[in-house]
Design an enzyme around this catalytic site. Structure first.
Site: not given
Length: 362
Positions: A56, A166-167, A171, A199, A290, A298
């Site tokens: 404002e 993948a196995a 990724s 990760t 991420e 979790a």
């Protein structure tokens, strides 16, 4: 410029508010448009950073004397609180505004009551106008006020059959360059980006924002129960601030100078509730999760996922880890049901946004 309708003016204010995403916490994002007595726009503004002038005030400065007798359109009820800045409700009264239209009532007990102040000064005041649209743009702050913890958005990228790798654990890259660029937009609109130690070991992510002009770098947060992170990890560089959350008994002698917080353990990892409380105390109001499937599970198990954004690539793997790990859901009757909010094509991928149908209050 022609006369603005109430709808046009408020939607412009909502668009302005979005410019503050990622830079205003712990304050909300707010936009404001001012029209003169004849309905022509004479000023606009948005809350740009915490501690700076509110929307404002920016709009009133742009309008000057033309605000007298005009209308202010604000995405959030003008504040009635004196903190680092003065109360916006009083600023509108002193500017001689004749009418105020706002979208969302302020749920913050410390700042609410602005509408009453305006009405007491003889200003015609209307609330709830385009409330759902404005609330959607301010959902992180509203969640934080109502629940006392940051809003959590879980982001993942997966194949059409739900695999994030993948196995053989490869990724990069399942999703397209367009989707990865879009993730940087999500980071830029968040106060913190959170990953787990899995990760960290698998990808050594950097987690800073790239390719978004003017972005404020979010706090990078690593959940690392046993403090396995090494000083050479990319996430510890100077590109953005980093917080490493470790267990209460973790050995951290190898991490001098690193910002650390010790959290209690629950099950096999750190307490999600304790982490969110720590981040909230640091002014974090929006979290982009991420991490991999274990960390996501979790957060879901803790009832701490408020929004899901999935990037689905037109790829099939047939094997490999799923996007979500154990979330404490043993039967279909206990599944976390979601409402689709948006589906958008991003390059060759599909971005799906959903929210819990009946989120549990915490």
């Amino acid at each position: 410029m022609g006369r603005l309708t109430d709808t046009d003016a408020m939607r412009r204010a909502i668009a302005l508010a979005s410019r503050g995403l990622g830079s205003t916490s712990p304050n909300p994002v707010v936009g404001c448009v001012l029209t003169d007595a004849a309905g022509h726009q004479v000023g606009e503004g948005w809350h740009q950073r915490a501690g700076g002038p509110h929307a404002e005030v920016h709009a009133l400065r742009a309008a000057g004397d033309a605000a007298r007798g005009g209308t202010a359109y604000v995405t959030l009820e003008p504040c009635n609180h004196t903190g680092r800045t003065g109360p916006c409700a009083r600023a509108l009264v002193e500017a001689g505004v004749a009418r105020v239209v706002y979208a969302v009532s302020d749920p913050n007990p410390q700042a609410g009551g602005g509408a009453d102040t305006l009405r007491a000064a003889g200003i015609a005041t209307e609330g709830g106008f385009l409330e759902a649209e404005a609330a959607a743009g301010n959902t992180a702050w509203l969640t934080s006020i109502r629940r006392g913890r940051p809003h959590v958005r879980w982001k993942y990228a997966a194949t059409l059959d739900g695999r994030i790798a993948a196995a053989d654990s490869t990724s990069r890259w399942i999703s397209s360059p367009e989707s990865r660029a879009d993730v940087h937009r999500l980071r830029a609109g968040s106060d913190a980006v959170v990953v787990g130690s899995g990760t960290l070991r698998a990808d050594d992510p950097h987690l800073a924002v790239r390719g978004v002009e003017g972005a404020v770098q979010p706090l990078r947060v690593v959940l690392d129960t046993r403090a396995t992170i090494t000083p050479g990890a990319r996430v510890l560089d100077a590109a953005a601030p980093t917080l490493v959350a470790v267990g209460e008994d973790a050995d951290t002698d190898h991490l001098p100078g690193v910002d650390l917080v010790r959290l209690p353990r629950t099950g096999g990892g750190l307490s999600v509730d304790a982490l969110l409380a720590e981040l909230y105390a640091r002014g974090v109001r929006s979290v982009l999760l991420e991490g991999g499937p274990t960390l996501a599970g979790a957060f879901v198990a803790a009832g701490a996922v408020d929004e899901v954004v999935g990037y689905l690539a037109p790829v099939l793997l047939g094997a490999g880890p799923a996007a979500l790990g154990d979330a404490g859901i043993a039967t279909l009757a206990d599944a976390l049901r979601l409402d689709l909010v948006e589906t958008v094509r991003i390059g060759p991928d599909l971005r799906v946004t959903a929210v819990p149908t009946a989120p549990k209050e915490r």
